[in-house]
Design an enzyme around this catalytic site. Structure first.
Site, PDB file in Angstrom:
ATOM      1  N   VAL A 170       2.566  -2.350   4.524  1.00  0.00           N
ATOM      2  CA  VAL A 170       3.772  -2.924   4.916  1.00  0.00           C
ATOM      3  C   VAL A 170       4.080  -4.626   5.057  1.00  0.00           C
ATOM      4  O   VAL A 170       4.876  -4.940   4.535  1.00  0.00           O
ATOM      5  CB  VAL A 170       4.239  -2.281   6.186  1.00  0.00           C
ATOM      6  CG1 VAL A 170       5.572  -2.784   6.785  1.00  0.00           C
ATOM      7  CG2 VAL A 170       4.323  -0.681   5.987  1.00  0.00           C
ATOM      8  N   GLU A 199      -2.871  11.674   4.087  1.00  0.00           N
ATOM      9  CA  GLU A 199      -4.108  10.857   4.136  1.00  0.00           C
ATOM     10  C   GLU A 199      -5.435  11.709   4.060  1.00  0.00           C
ATOM     11  O   GLU A 199      -4.982  12.891   4.316  1.00  0.00           O
ATOM     12  CB  GLU A 199      -4.001  10.143   5.525  1.00  0.00           C
ATOM     13  CG  GLU A 199      -3.017   9.046   5.608  1.00  0.00           C
ATOM     14  CD  GLU A 199      -3.020   8.379   6.891  1.00  0.00           C
ATOM     15  OE1 GLU A 199      -4.112   7.966   7.404  1.00  0.00           O
ATOM     16  OE2 GLU A 199      -1.943   7.965   7.328  1.00  0.00           O
ATOM     17  N   LYS A 217       7.907   9.740  16.788  1.00  0.00           N
ATOM     18  CA  LYS A 217       9.185   9.445  16.179  1.00  0.00           C
ATOM     19  C   LYS A 217      10.224   9.919  17.028  1.00  0.00           C
ATOM     20  O   LYS A 217      11.448   9.290  17.279  1.00  0.00           O
ATOM     21  CB  LYS A 217       9.372   9.802  14.680  1.00  0.00           C
ATOM     22  CG  LYS A 217       8.362   8.626  13.837  1.00  0.00           C
ATOM     23  CD  LYS A 217       8.465   9.037  12.338  1.00  0.00           C
ATOM     24  CE  LYS A 217       7.498   8.428  11.676  1.00  0.00           C
ATOM     25  NZ  LYS A 217       6.890   9.139  10.349  1.00  0.00           N
ATOM     26  N   ILE A 272      15.589   3.628   6.223  1.00  0.00           N
ATOM     27  CA  ILE A 272      16.889   4.166   6.572  1.00  0.00           C
ATOM     28  C   ILE A 272      17.255   3.379   7.781  1.00  0.00           C
ATOM     29  O   ILE A 272      16.688   3.415   8.770  1.00  0.00           O
ATOM     30  CB  ILE A 272      16.781   5.633   7.093  1.00  0.00           C
ATOM     31  CG1 ILE A 272      16.238   6.397   6.135  1.00  0.00           C
ATOM     32  CG2 ILE A 272      18.130   6.226   7.082  1.00  0.00           C
ATOM     33  CD1 ILE A 272      15.683   7.985   6.292  1.00  0.00           C
ATOM     34  N   GLY A 309       6.410   3.733   2.854  1.00  0.00           N
ATOM     35  CA  GLY A 309       6.259   3.172   1.752  1.00  0.00           C
ATOM     36  C   GLY A 309       6.652   1.803   2.174  1.00  0.00           C
ATOM     37  O   GLY A 309       7.057   1.332   3.051  1.00  0.00           O
TER      38      GLY A 309
END
Lengths: 431, 431
Positions: B15, B191, B206, B137, B303
């Site tokens: 990131v 992972e 989240k 988003i 991503g």
């Protein structure tokens, strides 16, 4: 310490009533956000006596625009009267009187957005119009703030609920265009005069607004290629199903090498594309950006309360700006030079339906003609037509330019075996 | 007049590299928005010598956190190191040094969000975390700004790409959970140790963040009922298909009468529900609010570049706030008192799969038991099991409470004809 903030309304139709309802019902939420309550102080209406379902004090209603525009108690004006010339005059006067404006008026913003933004800026005022596209979907804010660091490459939108409702009924129930329109009118999804919706003008105005924000360039209504759905035949929708394609009225805005293309037209999408599952009166906008990839925003594209929610999100932003003393400082100025995409750079797949003589070598000569222009076919369907010496041929091409495709269409006319070009559509969203 | 704004990074993984790539590639867009360019001045890394694909001056790298946190040239810090304790300490120190912070760290925000927001506020600093949920988003911004005037009633989210990828493969290719997980690991969607994803913990964190923003109340991780997908059987997904239901790992947050319920669990949705068509590693969040109705936000949930886009939208907001002198003034303080929904108020439909003795009257006695608790069935499938005296019974109930349903399950155990309760799931999004 709690203070009351007064706003004025121009217009009290479905959306204006929605604004008042939200302010009444969600006062607690608004107060929580702002530390202030919101009051609708004055509303411009055409007829004070008219009976209304919404609760509003009679002395808040006026037929004199000045009571709103030049009202010293009012800082924020919500324009929900619609129309163009009168609304524009009111807004220019309101900016001169240093009022901030929130509007849902897509027609006005599409035609006079840059002039109004300039007037706002010169007077240190905010002008917001989240409600002008996609009803309650927080769309403009997402494009201009959420994707601020990205480079938007393409926007595809189902931005007109009426036509999406009609197309859904044609697709799911096999209704003709005329029957589906009549149903939509009965249910209130289409107006008595549906021209602006079904001919694509409403969608075109919204795409002008989306393209300006996405590409930061001054797209105008004349730049948009517009084709509506009133000529659509159920025959093509049925062929679409056989090819796993769904027909949608797609507002398309694309930027490539700084060339910008904006269109509204009936378009085939793969049934697996996220926009294909957007049904009935719903709206959705599908965005491709360089870094973020694909995103989609979905929701109710019209209706009093959804649209009013978008208006109120803008009103809250104006008030927050006011409390922070930063009104009139967040406008995006379109500034990149506009260059329109020429037909030879408009690239897509095409669906084409022909009537041809049902004889040996007919398809070979068509195929040869396309091949000579470098156009190859991805899918082919050929069906004999009952009681005639004709066959119906449907092809889906691989990607080619609009120029190339229309040139090929002209040459088709000269081919003896081709009796008629029945229809053709762009196919977008393929692999 | 053009000025350069320096930012610091804590961490330079996927990131962090994405952030630097966007700043390099989209400098023009950023400058257009801000009138200033952005420069990455210092980056905290573990190993300076490590070879990296990203272009960055070697003297910009440091192993000493203070070079970022207490750097006088840096106003904005991007925290992308991950983890909890160390990141929390750095952030608290950074706030004390009056730095604004943008983070993608969902784990940290879920666990210590309120503490960090308070520290930010006390120091007049911004703290933004758009990237913590839903990758690229623009989700948190849409919920907190776009729907600011509305009352959010329910949020259903596919907020974990790994599990959605696995479920898509199980659903489309008929793969077992184990095979689909192995494929996801091979492709980098899961992972080596997938526990946090497949057991629902990542999604739960989240959902804590989404529930706080949606309901303005201090939901904590312990308030979330969490169930992962590692026990899922392909048998239930197959029955789902017969019933037009799609299995998704749904993060669910609901507020009714000020009671708040948050859960993460495998859930059946009608195949026509917009969330059912969210495939592979994509994320989507479906929101029901009082005025706006249904909206959905869809896109890449993870991503490097998508997540970096969200980070940069926050960085731009911090810088705009700085230019306007309003940093630290836009935080939403959770303030409504939290009350959790008791099991008797958790209402949904249920899918239930049983093995029962294949004998006359077996189903009647089951049906009778549910009827006595006021639970009726919407759908029933009964299939004899090969080579046994058992039948497999699948029912979908009408809406009932979780309390009522689990009480009925207990009574089922006492029924002689019931050999085993094989599985049960909530069914959401029905009519």
């Amino acid at each position: 310490m709690e203070k009351e903030i007064s706003i004025g309304l121009l217009g009290l139709g479905v959306v204006g009533s929605g604004v008042i309802q939200i302010i009444n019902d969600h006062q607690k939420e608004l107060q929580h956000q702002l530390g202030h309550s919101i009051k609708v102080a004055k509303v411009l209406v055409r007829d004070i006596e008219k009976s209304r379902e919404i609760e509003i004090a009679e002395d808040a209603l006026t037929t004199n625009p000045d009571d709103v525009i030049n009202n010293d108690n009012i800082d924020v004006i919500v324009e929900v009267m619609g129309g163009i010339d009168e609304a524009r005059e009111h807004m220019l006067k309101a900016f001169a009187a240093k009022k901030h404006i929130v509007t849902a008026n897509k027609d006005l913003i599409a035609l006079h957005g840059p002039e109004l933004e300039q007037a706002a800026q010169e007077n240190g005022c905010d002008l917001f119009y989240e409600a002008s596209v996609g009803g309650g979907i927080p769309l403009l804010r997402s494009l201009s703030d959420g994707l601020v660091s990205d480079r938007i490459e393409q926007v595809m939108g189902i931005v007109n609920g009426t036509t999406n409702y009609i197309l859904t009924k044609m697709d799911e129930d096999g209704q003709s265009y005329e029957d589906a329109l009549a149903d939509a009118q009965k249910l209130g999804f289409a107006e008595a005069n549906p021209t602006a919706d079904v001919e694509g003008l409403d969608a075109a105005r919204k795409m002008v607004i989306l393209a300006r924000l996405s590409f930061l360039t001054n797209v105008e209504l004349d730049d948009v290629d517009v084709k509506g759905i009133s000529d659509l035949s159920i025959i093509d929708l049925d062929y679409g199903k056989k090819l796993d394609l769904t027909m949608k009225l797609i507002g398309f805005a694309n930027r490539h090498d700084n060339q910008v293309e904006v269109s509204v037209q009936p378009t085939f999408l793969p049934t697996t594309h996220p926009l294909s599952s957007v049904k009935n009166e719903y709206n959705a906008v599908y965005v491709n950006a360089e870094a973020v990839g694909e995103t989609m925003f979905y929701g109710a594209g019209a209706g009093g309360l959804p649209t009013a929610t978008a208006i109120m999100s803008d009103v809250v932003e104006v008030i927050k700006n006011k409390l922070l003393g930063v009104n009139g400082k967040q406008l995006i100025k379109p500034s990149f030079k506009k260059e329109l995409t020429p037909p030879e750079n408009k690239i897509s797949q095409f669906y084409l339906r022909l009537h041809v003589k049902d004889e040996i070598g007919a398809f070979a000569s068509i195929s040869e003609l396309f091949n000579q222009r470098g156009i190859s076919f991805e899918r082919i369907l050929q069906t004999p037509k009952d009681n005639s010496d004709l066959a119906e041929v449907v092809v889906v091409t691989h990607q080619t330019s609009l120029q190339n495709f229309t040139d090929a269409l002209k040459l088709l006319d000269e081919l003896n075996v081709v009796k008629a070009v029945k229809s053709y559509f762009r196919v977008e969203g393929g692999a």
